[in-house]
Design an enzyme around this catalytic site. Structure first.
Site, PDB file in Angstrom:
ATOM      1  N   HIS A 138      -9.033   8.337   3.504  1.00  0.00           N
ATOM      2  CA  HIS A 138      -9.260   6.935   3.861  1.00  0.00           C
ATOM      3  C   HIS A 138     -10.750   6.592   3.914  1.00  0.00           C
ATOM      4  CE1 HIS A 138      -5.202   7.690   5.594  1.00  0.00           C
ATOM      5  NE2 HIS A 138      -4.983   6.425   5.313  1.00  0.00           N
TER       6      HIS A 138
ATOM      7  N   HIS B  25       0.830  -1.208   0.000  1.00  0.00           N
ATOM      8  CA  HIS B  25       0.000   0.000   0.000  1.00  0.00           C
ATOM      9  C   HIS B  25       0.862   1.256   0.000  1.00  0.00           C
ATOM     10  CE1 HIS B  25      -3.537   2.489   1.343  1.00  0.00           C
ATOM     11  NE2 HIS B  25      -2.538   3.227   1.843  1.00  0.00           N
ATOM     12  N   GLU B  26       1.802   1.328   0.936  1.00  0.00           N
ATOM     13  CA  GLU B  26       2.584   2.553   1.084  1.00  0.00           C
ATOM     14  C   GLU B  26       3.533   2.784  -0.089  1.00  0.00           C
ATOM     15  OE1 GLU B  26       1.950   4.866   3.165  1.00  0.00           O
ATOM     16  OE2 GLU B  26       0.430   3.694   4.209  1.00  0.00           O
TER      17      GLU B  26
ATOM     18  N   HIS C  87       1.832   4.403  -2.895  1.00  0.00           N
ATOM     19  CA  HIS C  87       1.762   5.866  -2.799  1.00  0.00           C
ATOM     20  C   HIS C  87       2.945   6.484  -3.534  1.00  0.00           C
ATOM     21  CE1 HIS C  87      -1.727   6.684  -0.392  1.00  0.00           C
ATOM     22  NE2 HIS C  87      -1.326   5.924   0.617  1.00  0.00           N
TER      23      HIS C  87
END
Length: 358
Positions: A281, A182-183, A186
């Site tokens: 989110h 996920h990160e 980004h």
């Protein structure tokens, strides 16, 4: 706009801090996490280094390594693992480099392995050479701060940062491949669409693309398809007392958790529950479920390829309908070369209509 996005949403951390603040005179790990995370968000919003001074590394830190550790050459997509030793600052000493044997620290090795899985997924399935598509080395920091119950991609320093959790609500953030995937996505967004991380549809898309591709990485690494994948985000960082809960459900937004400590999952399922301003989110669940519906029809590989191509062709202020239009066009192009099923464009549009933004 600062590129710094935390894995655990602020509304979750703040709810936990509120509950735990009634139980003890001493500040709790959740309170500390809420404070540090809020400082990062403020710095991102204002574009100023209004975070604990040590959390902002020098522009060109001098990298050192312990004896016998490899520092990968720049541009080789090599991995570098750093131990912040529970300080709210970035260490500049590499404790494990690309190709090095395991070290005496489980979370350092988990970070190393998870970065490798994300790198391999992007290269093998999407043809991308690391985060920037130019071999950017993958740096990860473990043991950041004390009981820090979060993880984040720092796009300015271009590093992945993991907290240890408090082992009451969250375990060490290296323990779930979802977090790294996920990160680091980004970071991919930073180098492609550059979607604004704002309290609107652009910000929600920024979060959603990380959930989409992050979930796809997790499924791929565990040999799951769209039917056998659990479609949960963050389920493996939950402490034993909250086993079975998760941070988000892509299949059914709003159902990931419901307990006295975390509260109840507030994500709306579709556009009927949309509002703004809202933390990215919150509204990301609407497009997360769009991705889920697509993958259930044409498969995870095809759905992920379409979304990856979409991410590369969006722009900073793109909204949900923009993403749907671009995704349908990309699906049609990919179908012409038989990389996705011939009906992919129709599936993309139908799923967007079902979610309320077509």
């Amino acid at each position: 706009m600062k590129h710094l996005c935390t894995f655990v949403p602020p509304h979750v951390i703040e709810h936990i801090a509120r509950v735990q603040g009634r139980e003890s005179l001493a500040p709790t790990p959740a309170q500390r996490t809420a404070v540090v995370s809020a400082q990062f968000r403020k710095a991102r919003r204002l574009g100023t280094p209004d975070v604990p001074a040590a959390t902002v590394p020098p522009a060109a830190p001098k990298i050192t390594a312990v004896a016998g550790v490899t520092v990968p050459a720049p541009g080789t997509a090599g991995r570098e693992i750093y131990d912040d030793q529970h300080e709210a600052s970035y260490s500049t000493t590499v404790i494990r480099g690309e190709g090095d044997p395991a070290v005496a620290g489980l979370n350092a090795d988990l970070a190393y392995d998870n970065l490798g899985s994300v790198r391999e997924f992007y290269k093998k399935l999407l043809g991308r050479n690391s985060i920037d598509n130019a071999g950017l080395d993958l740096a990860a920091h473990v043991n950041f701060d004390n009981d820090f119950a979060n993880a984040f991609w720092d796009g300015e320093a271009q590093v992945m940062v993991f907290g240890n959790g408090d082992n009451v609500i969250f375990k060490d953030l290296t323990g779930d491949l979802d977090v790294s995937a996920h990160e680091l996505t980004h970071g991919v967004t930073q180098f492609t669409a550059g979607l604004n991380y704002t309290d609107d549809q652009s910000g929600a898309l920024n979060e959603s693309f990380s959930d989409m591709i992050g979930s796809a990485v997790d499924a791929w690494a565990n040999n799951r398809d769209a039917d056998s994948h659990n479609w949960l985000i963050g389920d493996e960082i939950m402490a034993d007392s909250l086993a079975g809960e998760a941070l988000r459900s892509m299949a059914e937004p709003g159902s990931a958790y419901d307990n006295p400590v975390m509260g109840r999952d507030p994500q709306p399922r579709d556009m009927s529950g949309y509002f703004e301003p809202a933390d990215p989110h919150l509204m990301s669940g609407i497009t997360n479920r769009w991705f889920y519906l697509i993958c259930k029809e044409i498969g995870l590989d095809a759905g992920t390829l379409i979304m990856y191509q979409t991410l590369q062709n969006l722009w900073p202020t793109a909204g949900f309908n923009d993403a749907a239009v671009v995704a349908a066009a990309q699906a049609r192009i990919l179908a012409e070369t038989k990389k996705v099923p011939p009906e992919a464009a129709q599936v993309v549009r139908a799923a967007a209509r079902q979610q309320g933004f077509w």
